[in-house]
Design a protein around this motif. Structure first.
Motif, PDB file in Angstrom:
ATOM      1  N   PRO A  30       0.818  -1.226   0.000  1.00  0.00           N
ATOM      2  CA  PRO A  30       0.000   0.000   0.000  1.00  0.00           C
ATOM      3  C   PRO A  30       0.846   1.269   0.000  1.00  0.00           C
ATOM      4  CG  PRO A  30      -0.864  -1.599   1.563  1.00  0.00           C
ATOM      5  CD  PRO A  30       0.474  -2.125   1.113  1.00  0.00           C
ATOM      6  N   PHE A  31       1.926   1.279   0.776  1.00  0.00           N
ATOM      7  CA  PHE A  31       2.806   2.445   0.810  1.00  0.00           C
ATOM      8  C   PHE A  31       3.453   2.677  -0.548  1.00  0.00           C
ATOM      9  CE2 PHE A  31       7.262   3.821   1.207  1.00  0.00           C
ATOM     10  CZ  PHE A  31       7.057   5.124   1.638  1.00  0.00           C
ATOM     11  N   PHE A  32       3.964   1.606  -1.169  1.00  0.00           N
ATOM     12  CA  PHE A  32       4.599   1.744  -2.474  1.00  0.00           C
ATOM     13  C   PHE A  32       3.599   2.239  -3.514  1.00  0.00           C
ATOM     14  CE2 PHE A  32       7.869  -1.673  -1.178  1.00  0.00           C
ATOM     15  CZ  PHE A  32       8.781  -0.704  -0.774  1.00  0.00           C
ATOM     16  N   ALA A  33       2.386   1.695  -3.503  1.00  0.00           N
ATOM     17  CA  ALA A  33       1.382   2.102  -4.482  1.00  0.00           C
ATOM     18  C   ALA A  33       1.017   3.583  -4.298  1.00  0.00           C
ATOM     19  CB  ALA A  33       0.144   1.226  -4.365  1.00  0.00           C
ATOM     20  N   ARG A  34       0.862   4.030  -3.056  1.00  0.00           N
ATOM     21  CA  ARG A  34       0.572   5.447  -2.801  1.00  0.00           C
ATOM     22  C   ARG A  34       1.723   6.328  -3.287  1.00  0.00           C
ATOM     23  NH1 ARG A  34      -1.296   3.486   2.198  1.00  0.00           N
ATOM     24  NH2 ARG A  34       0.644   4.189   3.219  1.00  0.00           N
ATOM     25  N   THR A  35       2.940   5.886  -3.037  1.00  0.00           N
ATOM     26  CA  THR A  35       4.112   6.657  -3.438  1.00  0.00           C
ATOM     27  C   THR A  35       4.165   6.829  -4.949  1.00  0.00           C
ATOM     28  OG1 THR A  35       5.354   5.851  -1.512  1.00  0.00           O
ATOM     29  CG2 THR A  35       6.631   6.760  -3.342  1.00  0.00           C
ATOM     30  N   VAL A  36       3.902   5.747  -5.675  1.00  0.00           N
ATOM     31  CA  VAL A  36       3.923   5.825  -7.137  1.00  0.00           C
ATOM     32  C   VAL A  36       2.767   6.689  -7.643  1.00  0.00           C
ATOM     33  CG1 VAL A  36       3.797   4.514  -9.287  1.00  0.00           C
ATOM     34  CG2 VAL A  36       5.092   3.607  -7.348  1.00  0.00           C
ATOM     35  N   ARG A  37       1.572   6.544  -7.043  1.00  0.00           N
ATOM     36  CA  ARG A  37       0.434   7.364  -7.466  1.00  0.00           C
ATOM     37  C   ARG A  37       0.726   8.847  -7.265  1.00  0.00           C
ATOM     38  NH1 ARG A  37      -3.456  10.161  -5.372  1.00  0.00           N
ATOM     39  NH2 ARG A  37      -2.955   9.535  -3.242  1.00  0.00           N
ATOM     40  N   ILE A  38       1.300   9.216  -6.114  1.00  0.00           N
ATOM     41  CA  ILE A  38       1.648  10.614  -5.850  1.00  0.00           C
ATOM     42  C   ILE A  38       2.623  11.127  -6.910  1.00  0.00           C
ATOM     43  CG2 ILE A  38       2.873  12.138  -4.253  1.00  0.00           C
ATOM     44  CD1 ILE A  38       1.682  10.436  -1.966  1.00  0.00           C
ATOM     45  N   TYR A  39       3.622  10.313  -7.232  1.00  0.00           N
ATOM     46  CA  TYR A  39       4.598  10.713  -8.253  1.00  0.00           C
ATOM     47  C   TYR A  39       3.923  10.927  -9.606  1.00  0.00           C
ATOM     48  CZ  TYR A  39       8.165  10.187 -11.848  1.00  0.00           C
ATOM     49  OH  TYR A  39       8.946  10.357 -12.970  1.00  0.00           O
ATOM     50  N   LEU A  40       3.100   9.968 -10.036  1.00  0.00           N
ATOM     51  CA  LEU A  40       2.430  10.078 -11.330  1.00  0.00           C
ATOM     52  C   LEU A  40       1.481  11.273 -11.358  1.00  0.00           C
ATOM     53  CD1 LEU A  40       1.649   6.313 -12.087  1.00  0.00           C
ATOM     54  CD2 LEU A  40       3.465   7.733 -13.078  1.00  0.00           C
ATOM     55  N   GLN A  41       0.783  11.517 -10.242  1.00  0.00           N
ATOM     56  CA  GLN A  41      -0.143  12.658 -10.190  1.00  0.00           C
ATOM     57  C   GLN A  41       0.614  13.981 -10.247  1.00  0.00           C
ATOM     58  OE1 GLN A  41      -3.786  12.115  -9.989  1.00  0.00           O
ATOM     59  NE2 GLN A  41      -3.355  14.070 -11.009  1.00  0.00           N
ATOM     60  N   GLU A  42       1.733  14.048  -9.557  1.00  0.00           N
ATOM     61  CA  GLU A  42       2.537  15.264  -9.591  1.00  0.00           C
ATOM     62  C   GLU A  42       3.050  15.549 -11.000  1.00  0.00           C
ATOM     63  OE1 GLU A  42       4.373  15.365  -5.027  1.00  0.00           O
ATOM     64  OE2 GLU A  42       5.557  14.547  -6.694  1.00  0.00           O
ATOM     65  N   GLN A  43       3.456  14.507 -11.692  1.00  0.00           N
ATOM     66  CA  GLN A  43       3.921  14.678 -13.063  1.00  0.00           C
ATOM     67  C   GLN A  43       2.795  15.154 -13.972  1.00  0.00           C
ATOM     68  OE1 GLN A  43       7.275  14.307 -14.146  1.00  0.00           O
ATOM     69  NE2 GLN A  43       7.434  14.373 -11.921  1.00  0.00           N
ATOM     70  N   ALA A  44       1.596  14.582 -13.777  1.00  0.00           N
ATOM     71  CA  ALA A  44       0.439  14.979 -14.579  1.00  0.00           C
ATOM     72  C   ALA A  44       0.049  16.428 -14.292  1.00  0.00           C
ATOM     73  CB  ALA A  44      -0.728  14.036 -14.316  1.00  0.00           C
ATOM     74  N   ASP A  45       0.011  16.804 -13.019  1.00  0.00           N
ATOM     75  CA  ASP A  45      -0.372  18.167 -12.635  1.00  0.00           C
ATOM     76  C   ASP A  45       0.636  19.194 -13.135  1.00  0.00           C
ATOM     77  OD1 ASP A  45      -2.532  17.027 -11.386  1.00  0.00           O
ATOM     78  OD2 ASP A  45      -1.682  17.165  -9.351  1.00  0.00           O
ATOM     79  N   ALA A  46       1.891  18.761 -13.298  1.00  0.00           N
ATOM     80  CA  ALA A  46       2.937  19.671 -13.767  1.00  0.00           C
ATOM     81  C   ALA A  46       2.993  19.752 -15.294  1.00  0.00           C
ATOM     82  CB  ALA A  46       4.289  19.233 -13.226  1.00  0.00           C
TER      83      ALA A  46
END
Length: 278
Positions: free
Chosen positions: A236-252
């Motif tokens: 769960p921690f790894f999945a959240r970490t990857v989702r945050i990264y992908l979302q940050e890239q998308a938002d940027a």
């Protein structure tokens, strides 16, 4: 005084010995030869050695933050060691090379020398980690060429100095680098991580997960073993970490795409919002 290269070879290079008679050119005592040779194996407790004319490399076993790697083609000389630097010539065989210089590799061929007092050198090639390597293996082929200092006497030779062994013939003038970043889906991803966390496995998503979470193929291979980062409880921690990264890239404004060109997505509980791009 003229010496036959066969005499020099028998003294210094017993691996050249063959029962077949072959006409070998003569060379002056001041002449020098040059050839590629990589030591691949030395038999413990003996003087027996085995040689190769190529190097294979995969980025799959390296940490994600390494964006390049330097490989070396070893060069040796025949003849006298002298007290001055001697340039030697190497070219990239563009007909056989599938990698693109400047994109897939970097090489400097204008400053290659056998240093004074030495009889060997290395040709460095920096290979670059690109997404292409996730899908296919690239090749770089180097060739030695004669110049005013060195002749290419050894077109081919036996891959061992053990004169009683039959051995294989390898090239003394051609050196090949092959490199990739090929992965296979870990069983742990398929059995534990796919359905509820990372979604369908692709080589590119696997690379992103490893990069963001600081994982290596070894962590996946020994998942749930003590001392390795990949543990079921951490998914769960790894999945959240990857989702945050992908979302940050998308938002940027830099959405990450997957191997199929679509925006990279995880399992439903960790979906990334790409609505701004629809």
């Amino acid at each position: 005084m003229k010496l036959r290269i066969i005499l020099f070879a028998l003294i210094s290079f017993p691996f050249l010995w063959s029962c077949d008679k072959k006409e070998i050119p003569v060379f002056a005592s001041d002449d020098a030869g040059i050839y590629f040779q990589r030591l691949t194996n030395a038999v413990y407790g003996s003087t027996t050695e085995y040689y190769g004319d190529s190097t294979d490399f995969s980025f799959a076993g390296t940490n994600a933050y390494y964006t390049s790697h330097v490989l070396y083609a070893p060069v040796l000389t025949m003849g006298k060691v002298v007290d001055y630097d001697r340039p030697f010539k190497v070219v990239v065989d563009m007909e056989e090379t599938t990698a693109v210089e400047g994109k897939d590799f970097e090489i400097e061929l204008d400053s290659l020398v056998i240093k004074a007092g030495t009889s060997k050198a290395e040709v460095p090639v920096r290979i670059i980690r690109t997404e292409t390597l996730l899908e296919k293996t690239l090749k770089i082929v180097l060739r030695l060429q004669e110049n005013e200092h060195f002749k290419c006497y050894l077109e081919t030779y036996k891959n061992t100095n053990l004169y009683t062994a039959k051995g294989e013939q390898i090239s003394g003038v051609r050196y090949v680098f092959t490199f990739n970043e090929m992965y296979t889906q870990p069983n742990f991803w398929k059995n534990y991580a796919e359905k509820d966390y990372f979604g369908e496995w692709t080589a590119k998503k696997y690379q992103v997960v490893n990069q963001v979470c600081g994982l290596t193929p070894i962590d996946w291979q020994y998942a749930n073993y003590y001392g390795y980062k990949m543990q079921s409880a951490r998914l769960p921690f790894f999945a959240r970490t990857v989702r945050i990264y992908l979302q940050e890239q998308a938002d940027a404004g830099n959405p990450v795409t997957d191997s199929d060109g679509k925006y990279m997505q995880l399992a439903p509980n960790y979906e990334v919002d790409y609505s701004d791009y629809q």
